[in-house]
Design a protein around this motif. Structure first.
Motif, short mmCIF file in Angstrom:
data_model
loop_
_atom_site.label_atom_id
_atom_site.label_comp_id
_atom_site.label_asym_id
_atom_site.label_seq_id
_atom_site.Cartn_x
_atom_site.Cartn_y
_atom_site.Cartn_z
N GLN A 160 45.93 45.84 43.48
CA GLN A 160 47.01 45.56 42.66
C GLN A 160 48.38 45.58 43.53
O GLN A 160 48.37 45.96 44.36
N GLY B 35 52.72 41.54 41.11
CA GLY B 35 51.95 40.73 41.65
C GLY B 35 52.32 39.64 42.78
O GLY B 35 51.37 38.74 42.86
N MET C 283 49.81 39.20 46.27
CA MET C 283 48.25 39.35 45.86
C MET C 283 47.65 38.68 47.39
O MET C 283 46.52 39.33 47.61
N ASP D 69 51.15 43.20 37.51
CA ASP D 69 50.85 43.57 38.97
C ASP D 69 49.88 42.76 39.56
O ASP D 69 49.57 43.25 40.89
N GLY D 70 49.19 41.87 38.90
CA GLY D 70 48.18 40.89 39.68
C GLY D 70 46.77 41.65 39.93
O GLY D 70 45.95 41.31 40.66
#
Length: 337
Positions: free
Chosen positions: A11, A16, A19, A51-52
């Motif tokens: 995460q 995010g 990433m 948060d990806g």
């Protein structure tokens, strides 16, 4: 020696934005783990997180497999009810072939509604979909045409090709923290994964129940213990650096994942869940020698067949610290387990 796998952070809070960097760090940490004597690297899964949070654990496991030579690669866990089992069986076969038999498929039924909402799958069907999907995967990996007619999936004269490298297929571990889940793992899976948030007394009770259920159906039990760890120069410094780990554990507490135990009798809210409480027979923390002593205690008390350690949470420690911890544990702790 107890084989030990690594669970990286997948995460990038809060939004995010980085990433691509996270993916690079995961691969670097996996390569460091391989070089330091760790046994495996495992990727988890969730969906719809700002948060990806990585949504594709099998794909990431395959990418890690292409950048390593010996390390087991796998999921921990793949949310099996979100997938059509034919796709899972085929993808697993390709990754297992590409890695020459290094894939471990760990699955779970899931528990977060947003994961299911994204695929328009009712969360109420998660257990049945998981059981049918796993049965189909086992049939698919045999390499013969097969038919299956269930409540969730219907297949007629279906052939899955190519077959996996491992025969009859990659090992399938199953996560569970409820009585029905433990029975399901004992009945259907090659191993049970104990979650990282329960205390030693709770995990021991779960393990005893799982082993009993496995014996009833004539399966050999295989216990995979998961633990969060905070590595520092001392227990005091670990406590001072424990904030990211405690954010994760307070999230689980608020979610209702913590099973009541003797250590939680005075914990009425997440604010009461301090590091001092969580470090008691739950989080592995302190110097490498402290961690070795604690892990040896877990090994003696639980008799696990495998151990997965998570060193890094969304809030830290930073990548370089994680690399250092991977190397230190590989040199000073893992050989003594």
């Amino acid at each position: 020696m107890l084989p030990v796998g690594y669970l990286p952070c997948t995460q990038d809070p809060p939004s995010g934005q980085n990433m691509a960097r996270v993916l690079d760090e995961i691969i670097a940490e996996a390569r460091a783990a391989e070089a330091s004597g760790w046994d495996g690297c495992f990727i988890t899964e969730h969906h719809q997180q700002p948060d990806g949070y990585l949504p594709s654990p099998l794909l990431m496991a395959g990418l890690i497999g292409m950048r390593t030579q010996r390390l087991k690669v796998g999921t921990c866990v793949l949310l099996l009810p979100l997938y059509h089992p034919v796709h899972v069986a085929e993808d697993c076969a390709i990754i297992d072939l590409a890695t020459k038999g290094r894939l471990v498929v760990s699955v779970g039924v899931g528990y977060q509604p947003p994961d299911f909402d994204a695929f328009e799958i009712p969360i109420s069907a998660r257990a049945r979909r998981t059981e049918e999907a796993l049965e189909i995967m086992r049939l698919a990996w045999k390499g013969d045409r097969f038919s299956f007619h269930g409540k969730q999936f219907n297949l007629t004269d279906t052939l899955i090709s190519p077959r996996p490298f491992q025969r009859p297929g990659p090992p399938v571990w199953m996560a569970a923290w409820t009585v029905p889940g433990l029975r399901r793992a004992a009945r259907m899976a090659d191993g049970w994964i104990a979650d990282p948030v329960q205390s030693l007394p709770v995990i021991k009770e779960f393990a005893e129940r799982y082993r009993t259920e496995a014996a009833k159906v004539g399966r050999t039990p295989y216990v995979c213990l998961m633990r969060d760890a905070v590595i520092a120069e001392s227990l005091e410094k670990a406590a001072a650096e424990s904030a990211p780990t405690m954010v994760t554990h307070r999230f689980y507490f608020n979610y209702g994942a913590y099973v009541p135990d003797e250590y939680l009798k005075n914990v009425k809210s997440a604010d009461d869940l301090t590091f001092a409480v969580a470090a008691k027979n739950r989080i592995v923390a302190g110097s490498p020698n402290d961690c070795l002593e604690q892990l040896q205690m877990w090994k003696e008390e639980l008799r696990p067949d495998y151990l997965i350690i998570r060193l890094r949470q969304p809030g830290g420690p930073p990548h370089e610290r994680a690399l250092d911890a991977i190397r230190v544990l590989g040199e000073s702790v893992l050989p003594h387990l």
